[in-house]
Design a protein around this motif. Sequence first.
Motif, PDB file in Angstrom:
ATOM      1  N   LEU A   1       0.846  -1.109  -0.240  1.00  0.00           N
ATOM      2  CA  LEU A   1      -0.033   0.093  -0.027  1.00  0.00           C
ATOM      3  C   LEU A   1       0.895   1.269   0.074  1.00  0.00           C
ATOM      4  O   LEU A   1       0.640   2.309  -0.593  1.00  0.00           O
ATOM      5  N   MET A   2       1.829   1.275   0.911  1.00  0.00           N
ATOM      6  CA  MET A   2       2.806   2.429   0.791  1.00  0.00           C
ATOM      7  C   MET A   2       3.289   2.590  -0.403  1.00  0.00           C
ATOM      8  O   MET A   2       3.435   4.001  -0.782  1.00  0.00           O
ATOM      9  N   VAL A   3       4.068   1.672  -1.259  1.00  0.00           N
ATOM     10  CA  VAL A   3       4.439   1.933  -2.381  1.00  0.00           C
ATOM     11  C   VAL A   3       3.493   2.459  -3.532  1.00  0.00           C
ATOM     12  O   VAL A   3       3.898   3.347  -4.419  1.00  0.00           O
ATOM     13  N   LEU A   4       2.218   1.759  -3.463  1.00  0.00           N
ATOM     14  CA  LEU A   4       1.475   2.207  -4.401  1.00  0.00           C
ATOM     15  C   LEU A   4       0.986   3.694  -4.097  1.00  0.00           C
ATOM     16  O   LEU A   4       0.713   4.508  -4.967  1.00  0.00           O
ATOM     17  N   PHE A   5       0.637   4.059  -2.785  1.00  0.00           N
ATOM     18  CA  PHE A   5       0.477   5.547  -2.322  1.00  0.00           C
ATOM     19  C   PHE A   5       1.625   6.313  -2.988  1.00  0.00           C
ATOM     20  O   PHE A   5       1.225   7.478  -3.335  1.00  0.00           O
ATOM     21  N   SER A   6       2.721   5.973  -2.762  1.00  0.00           N
ATOM     22  CA  SER A   6       3.965   6.883  -3.154  1.00  0.00           C
ATOM     23  C   SER A   6       3.886   7.197  -4.711  1.00  0.00           C
ATOM     24  O   SER A   6       4.089   8.074  -5.020  1.00  0.00           O
ATOM     25  N   LEU A   7       3.260   6.337  -5.365  1.00  0.00           N
ATOM     26  CA  LEU A   7       3.486   6.157  -6.809  1.00  0.00           C
ATOM     27  C   LEU A   7       1.986   7.491  -6.929  1.00  0.00           C
ATOM     28  O   LEU A   7       2.355   8.137  -7.932  1.00  0.00           O
TER      29      LEU A   7
ATOM     30  N   ALA B   1       8.449   7.567   0.716  1.00  0.00           N
ATOM     31  CA  ALA B   1       9.496   6.998   0.110  1.00  0.00           C
ATOM     32  C   ALA B   1      10.388   6.632   1.095  1.00  0.00           C
ATOM     33  O   ALA B   1      10.801   5.491   1.185  1.00  0.00           O
ATOM     34  N   THR B   2      10.820   7.246   2.260  1.00  0.00           N
ATOM     35  CA  THR B   2      11.597   7.050   3.326  1.00  0.00           C
ATOM     36  C   THR B   2      11.045   5.941   4.033  1.00  0.00           C
ATOM     37  O   THR B   2      11.863   4.803   4.324  1.00  0.00           O
TER      38      THR B   2
ATOM     39  N   LEU C   1      13.881   5.061  -5.069  1.00  0.00           N
ATOM     40  CA  LEU C   1      14.819   6.091  -5.245  1.00  0.00           C
ATOM     41  C   LEU C   1      14.194   7.156  -6.318  1.00  0.00           C
ATOM     42  O   LEU C   1      14.664   8.483  -6.383  1.00  0.00           O
ATOM     43  N   LEU C   2      13.808   6.527  -7.293  1.00  0.00           N
ATOM     44  CA  LEU C   2      13.228   7.402  -8.497  1.00  0.00           C
ATOM     45  C   LEU C   2      12.040   8.499  -7.906  1.00  0.00           C
ATOM     46  O   LEU C   2      11.997   9.666  -8.328  1.00  0.00           O
ATOM     47  N   HIS C   3      11.298   7.949  -6.894  1.00  0.00           N
ATOM     48  CA  HIS C   3      10.353   8.864  -6.244  1.00  0.00           C
ATOM     49  C   HIS C   3      10.950   9.900  -5.526  1.00  0.00           C
ATOM     50  O   HIS C   3      10.530  10.928  -5.487  1.00  0.00           O
ATOM     51  N   LEU C   4      12.070   9.690  -4.942  1.00  0.00           N
ATOM     52  CA  LEU C   4      12.866  10.347  -3.998  1.00  0.00           C
ATOM     53  C   LEU C   4      13.476  11.544  -4.907  1.00  0.00           C
ATOM     54  O   LEU C   4      13.706  12.725  -4.598  1.00  0.00           O
ATOM     55  N   GLY C   5      13.943  11.185  -6.359  1.00  0.00           N
ATOM     56  CA  GLY C   5      14.337  12.213  -7.021  1.00  0.00           C
ATOM     57  C   GLY C   5      13.313  13.226  -7.751  1.00  0.00           C
ATOM     58  O   GLY C   5      13.854  14.346  -8.240  1.00  0.00           O
TER      59      GLY C   5
END
Length: 730
Positions: free
Chosen positions: A45-51, A87-88, A116-120
Amino acid sequence: MLYKFFNYGCLVPVLSSLALAPRSGVIQNISKGFQYFLDNGELRLMVLFSLSIQCILILFGAKRQSWTNIYLRIILWSAYLFADWLATTSLGVLSNKSHCVEPEHAIVALWGPILLLHLGGQDTITAYSMEDNALWSRRLVTYIGQVVAAILIFLRSRTYTDLNSLAILIFIAGFIKIGERIWVLWRASSQQFKESLFPDPDPGPNYARYMETYNSASYEGYRVNVEFLIQSPSTGDDDAAAVDHYTYGPAVTVRTANRLLKISKLLFADLILSFQDVSESRSSLLSGNGKRGFEVMEIELGFMYDVFYTKAPIVYSFIGCFLRFVTLSCSIIVCVFFFIKENQYPRIDVVITGVLLLGAIVFDMYSVISMLFSDWTMMWLTMHKNKVTCKIISLIQYVKCKKRWSCSIGQFNLISFCLLRAKKERYSEPGMCGFNCGKTFKTNAAKTGLATMITGAWLSYEKYKHTNTNTVSVTDDLKEIIFEHFVNKTNVEINNTRFYYNWGNKVLEGLQLGKKIETISWSVEVEFDQSILLWHIATNLCYNSVADEEVLENGRSYRETSKWLSEYMLYLLVMRPSMLPNGIGEIRFQDTCAEATEFVRDRRSIQNENQVSQILHRVCKHVKKVLPSTVKGDRSKSVLFDACRLAENVREMRNDDEEWETKKMWKFITQVWVEMLAYAASNCQAIHHAQHLRHGGELLTHVWLLMVHLGITDKLQISKGFGRAKLIRK
């Protein structure tokens, strides 16, 4: 009782056993895949929410340049704050699970470099405010830690997966994205931005060597004379004309804005301008009209927005294009090989990984398309003279429909605001709602910290609601009026700085009414915020009191223009006080607003603004004989009745001129407001102009830049060039 037994006696132990005994028979019957989903659901859920957060950033990041909607700003602000946190946190959860990842579930290790792409970040937004640029060093330390965590996750799970090569490619793209973001934040920080504009070190002619030659010749017995020469700097007008020769159609404005961008950068860096730069910009703008002049300002400020808040400084360069090609290629290669190879991993993890990879590709492609249809691309195309670039420019102009700023100004009408407040207070009076709270209790309750906070928040909401429903578009007529005023008032010499020290005096002198000017000159000799309130109320009273229809001049309505500028300046005083010179304007506003509210509340027959103006006119019939300060003193900073006196004086300045109230008065009031606008723009700090570029832009910033391009600035240095001294021996 039986119902309660089954609900409390049976259900609770069963739930407790499920929670406390995960290896019980019920849990063991659940499939292994579903159990893994329960264990790792939070990470998915967290990675999808980050996207999803990244989608919001890339879609709405550029729109704030032209949108003033408060809800968009709240959504974007929340997304910007949550993006790095999600992301963190996801990397932290992934790190905790990486040491015990089973081989069939090792695909989640690929999510580390994708995060890391999201952090960029996205190309459309790297900084939410100017403060984010100043904190680039903190971001650098944070990102280093997150990169190290992603690498450790990869190293822990590399023995269990065959996706190592794909992960390395994503790592490369992630390193590039993070490096771009840190570089852009560092480049846009105030100190580095200023240092990047410094010219190369220039020691000038070698004085020591010159004096050695002089002394040597004197010792040898020569009579040495010195002939002084000054190398005059060129204005650069010929170069400007030559550049414009190689531009096409609508792109001429873009090319002009790019050529004058150096001045904008120097202004935002608080540096001194040269005579040559201003001379070139002045000649370019004077050859056009107000619409074209403001369009040049829009494009320039669009470039500055990109410099401060996006990745434009690196994306629109050769190295930036190469890096974007690398990141997009890495994402496409990984996505293709990921789907064509046979995956032995849980289906849900495969789907999530595929969505993340496709999201990375879509983000990069969206950035490339946005780059192709930008002013930066058009500016680059205008440097190449051929038929192909001409057609491409025409295509971009046809397709591009993006506004460069909101092209609107906020409006705040004090009389209508106080009228609404007075009506609300009437309904909240004791007895109106069937109860009496008691004056003492309400007074004491209002002094509590929580009540003060709630009252302040509610007042701010009321101000915003009143402003949000009152905005007007910046018309071409308004642009022409402002532009012509500056052109007509600008002297032949460049360094015209009178707007920095006073406002309205030149307009009053132009009326040539002798001693009658003294009846209103006091209104432009007080503090600036007081003058805004005085003229705002006076303009409003004249607008509602003069019943005759205005006579248009050159098709322009100065009556409407004066009202727009009046309410815009009060909007700045109430909602954007940081953009005005320091003063007690907010205190004056609240005192004036309190007196106006009390005036309306005590007269229940008042229902609209026209009635307010009529009753104020009757009350202030003898205001010249009994000044408000004589009765009220100076404790209250209200200027309500002083403004009524000003309105009466303005209306009586007709000097037997039949067209005064229908034509000349409104043109005079408009000119006063333009001078106030110029004074405010000139004295606003560059950092505040830069801050509000992200809120849809302000007319004040466009006026500030226009004035500088016309030579109306106190940051102009007229250079005489190098001195040349020639030794003559006799």
